[in-house]
Design a protein around this motif. Sequence first.
Motif, PDB file in Angstrom:
ATOM      1  N   ALA A   1      49.118  49.332-113.294  1.00 42.32           N
ATOM      2  CA  ALA A   1      49.021  48.553-112.052  1.00 42.32           C
ATOM      3  C   ALA A   1      49.906  47.312-112.125  1.00 42.32           C
ATOM      4  O   ALA A   1      50.613  46.981-111.166  1.00 42.32           O
ATOM      5  CB  ALA A   1      47.571  48.161-111.795  1.00 42.32           C
ATOM      6  N   CYS A   2      49.873  46.633-113.257  1.00 46.21           N
ATOM      7  CA  CYS A   2      50.735  45.456-113.428  1.00 46.21           C
ATOM      8  C   CYS A   2      52.207  45.866-113.464  1.00 46.21           C
ATOM      9  O   CYS A   2      53.068  45.136-112.977  1.00 46.21           O
ATOM     10  CB  CYS A   2      50.363  44.701-114.702  1.00 46.21           C
ATOM     11  SG  CYS A   2      48.808  43.799-114.569  1.00 46.21           S
ATOM     12  N   GLY A   3      52.498  47.034-114.022  1.00 46.78           N
ATOM     13  CA  GLY A   3      53.874  47.524-114.042  1.00 46.78           C
ATOM     14  C   GLY A   3      54.393  47.829-112.645  1.00 46.78           C
ATOM     15  O   GLY A   3      55.548  47.531-112.321  1.00 46.78           O
ATOM     16  N   VAL A   4      53.544  48.400-111.802  1.00 48.25           N
ATOM     17  CA  VAL A   4      53.930  48.664-110.414  1.00 48.25           C
ATOM     18  C   VAL A   4      54.169  47.344-109.680  1.00 48.25           C
ATOM     19  O   VAL A   4      55.145  47.192-108.938  1.00 48.25           O
ATOM     20  CB  VAL A   4      52.854  49.518-109.694  1.00 48.25           C
ATOM     21  CG1 VAL A   4      53.090  49.560-108.201  1.00 48.25           C
ATOM     22  CG2 VAL A   4      52.827  50.921-110.273  1.00 48.25           C
TER      23      VAL A   4
ATOM     24  N   THR B   1      60.167  42.580-108.583  1.00 48.30           N
ATOM     25  CA  THR B   1      61.591  42.631-108.925  1.00 48.30           C
ATOM     26  C   THR B   1      62.427  43.049-107.716  1.00 48.30           C
ATOM     27  O   THR B   1      63.492  42.465-107.463  1.00 48.30           O
ATOM     28  CB  THR B   1      61.822  43.604-110.098  1.00 48.30           C
ATOM     29  OG1 THR B   1      61.025  43.177-111.208  1.00 48.30           O
ATOM     30  CG2 THR B   1      63.273  43.633-110.509  1.00 48.30           C
ATOM     31  N   MET B   2      61.957  44.033-106.960  1.00 48.04           N
ATOM     32  CA  MET B   2      62.683  44.441-105.753  1.00 48.04           C
ATOM     33  C   MET B   2      62.697  43.308-104.721  1.00 48.04           C
ATOM     34  O   MET B   2      63.719  43.063-104.072  1.00 48.04           O
ATOM     35  CB  MET B   2      62.064  45.700-105.152  1.00 48.04           C
ATOM     36  CG  MET B   2      62.287  46.935-105.991  1.00 48.04           C
ATOM     37  SD  MET B   2      61.746  48.494-105.255  1.00 48.04           S
ATOM     38  CE  MET B   2      60.111  48.150-104.683  1.00 48.04           C
TER      39      MET B   2
ATOM     40  N   TRP C   1      53.623  36.592-114.337  1.00 46.83           N
ATOM     41  CA  TRP C   1      52.263  37.091-114.512  1.00 46.83           C
ATOM     42  C   TRP C   1      52.200  38.610-114.575  1.00 46.83           C
ATOM     43  O   TRP C   1      51.392  39.177-115.321  1.00 46.83           O
ATOM     44  CB  TRP C   1      51.354  36.570-113.401  1.00 46.83           C
ATOM     45  CG  TRP C   1      50.884  35.188-113.714  1.00 46.83           C
ATOM     46  CD1 TRP C   1      51.309  34.036-113.142  1.00 46.83           C
ATOM     47  CD2 TRP C   1      49.930  34.814-114.706  1.00 46.83           C
ATOM     48  NE1 TRP C   1      50.675  32.968-113.712  1.00 46.83           N
ATOM     49  CE2 TRP C   1      49.818  33.406-114.677  1.00 46.83           C
ATOM     50  CE3 TRP C   1      49.160  35.516-115.615  1.00 46.83           C
ATOM     51  CZ2 TRP C   1      48.962  32.713-115.524  1.00 46.83           C
ATOM     52  CZ3 TRP C   1      48.308  34.814-116.463  1.00 46.83           C
ATOM     53  CH2 TRP C   1      48.214  33.431-116.410  1.00 46.83           C
ATOM     54  N   ALA C   2      53.043  39.295-113.820  1.00 48.98           N
ATOM     55  CA  ALA C   2      53.051  40.760-113.880  1.00 48.98           C
ATOM     56  C   ALA C   2      53.557  41.239-115.235  1.00 48.98           C
ATOM     57  O   ALA C   2      53.026  42.198-115.802  1.00 48.98           O
ATOM     58  CB  ALA C   2      53.915  41.330-112.755  1.00 48.98           C
ATOM     59  N   THR C   3      54.569  40.556-115.763  1.00 47.35           N
ATOM     60  CA  THR C   3      55.080  40.906-117.091  1.00 47.35           C
ATOM     61  C   THR C   3      54.010  40.660-118.148  1.00 47.35           C
ATOM     62  O   THR C   3      53.761  41.509-119.016  1.00 47.35           O
ATOM     63  CB  THR C   3      56.344  40.082-117.411  1.00 47.35           C
ATOM     64  OG1 THR C   3      57.290  40.274-116.369  1.00 47.35           O
ATOM     65  CG2 THR C   3      56.948  40.490-118.738  1.00 47.35           C
ATOM     66  N   PHE C   4      53.385  39.490-118.073  1.00 51.63           N
ATOM     67  CA  PHE C   4      52.324  39.156-119.022  1.00 51.63           C
ATOM     68  C   PHE C   4      51.180  40.174-118.936  1.00 51.63           C
ATOM     69  O   PHE C   4      50.677  40.641-119.969  1.00 51.63           O
ATOM     70  CB  PHE C   4      51.795  37.744-118.755  1.00 51.63           C
ATOM     71  CG  PHE C   4      50.594  37.392-119.579  1.00 51.63           C
ATOM     72  CD1 PHE C   4      50.722  37.084-120.925  1.00 51.63           C
ATOM     73  CD2 PHE C   4      49.337  37.391-119.013  1.00 51.63           C
ATOM     74  CE1 PHE C   4      49.611  36.772-121.692  1.00 51.63           C
ATOM     75  CE2 PHE C   4      48.217  37.074-119.762  1.00 51.63           C
ATOM     76  CZ  PHE C   4      48.351  36.767-121.110  1.00 51.63           C
ATOM     77  N   GLY C   5      50.780  40.528-117.718  1.00 53.80           N
ATOM     78  CA  GLY C   5      49.693  41.489-117.548  1.00 53.80           C
ATOM     79  C   GLY C   5      50.042  42.862-118.091  1.00 53.80           C
ATOM     80  O   GLY C   5      49.215  43.515-118.731  1.00 53.80           O
ATOM     81  N   THR C   6      51.279  43.294-117.854  1.00 51.12           N
ATOM     82  CA  THR C   6      51.702  44.605-118.356  1.00 51.12           C
ATOM     83  C   THR C   6      51.657  44.636-119.881  1.00 51.12           C
ATOM     84  O   THR C   6      51.112  45.570-120.484  1.00 51.12           O
ATOM     85  CB  THR C   6      53.123  44.933-117.864  1.00 51.12           C
ATOM     86  OG1 THR C   6      53.142  44.884-116.440  1.00 51.12           O
ATOM     87  CG2 THR C   6      53.557  46.311-118.324  1.00 51.12           C
TER      88      THR C   6
END
Length: 89
Positions: free
Chosen positions: A48-51, A57-58, A29-34
Amino acid sequence: MAMRTGSEPTTARSALRARMWLSVWGLVWATFGTVAFSLVGRPGWAAACGVLWLIVTMDMTVIVRHLRQGPHWQPGRDIPPYLPPDRRP
């Protein structure tokens, strides 16, 4: 407060696999949002989605590391349970 029996390390179950799959879901979802917010022209939301993508990932890196290490923190069956604390009046 319940007294410890001393068997907690041998009976405890880790939720690392569930946490891993939730992180995969968050990563998708973060990838899709970015990507989606970048294409739509919303740089603030894309950042924000990239952060969030970096944080997930961490977290996944830590989870995979813990999964590969195995149950090294648990004592073996030859370790006796902890003695209960003394009850003094």
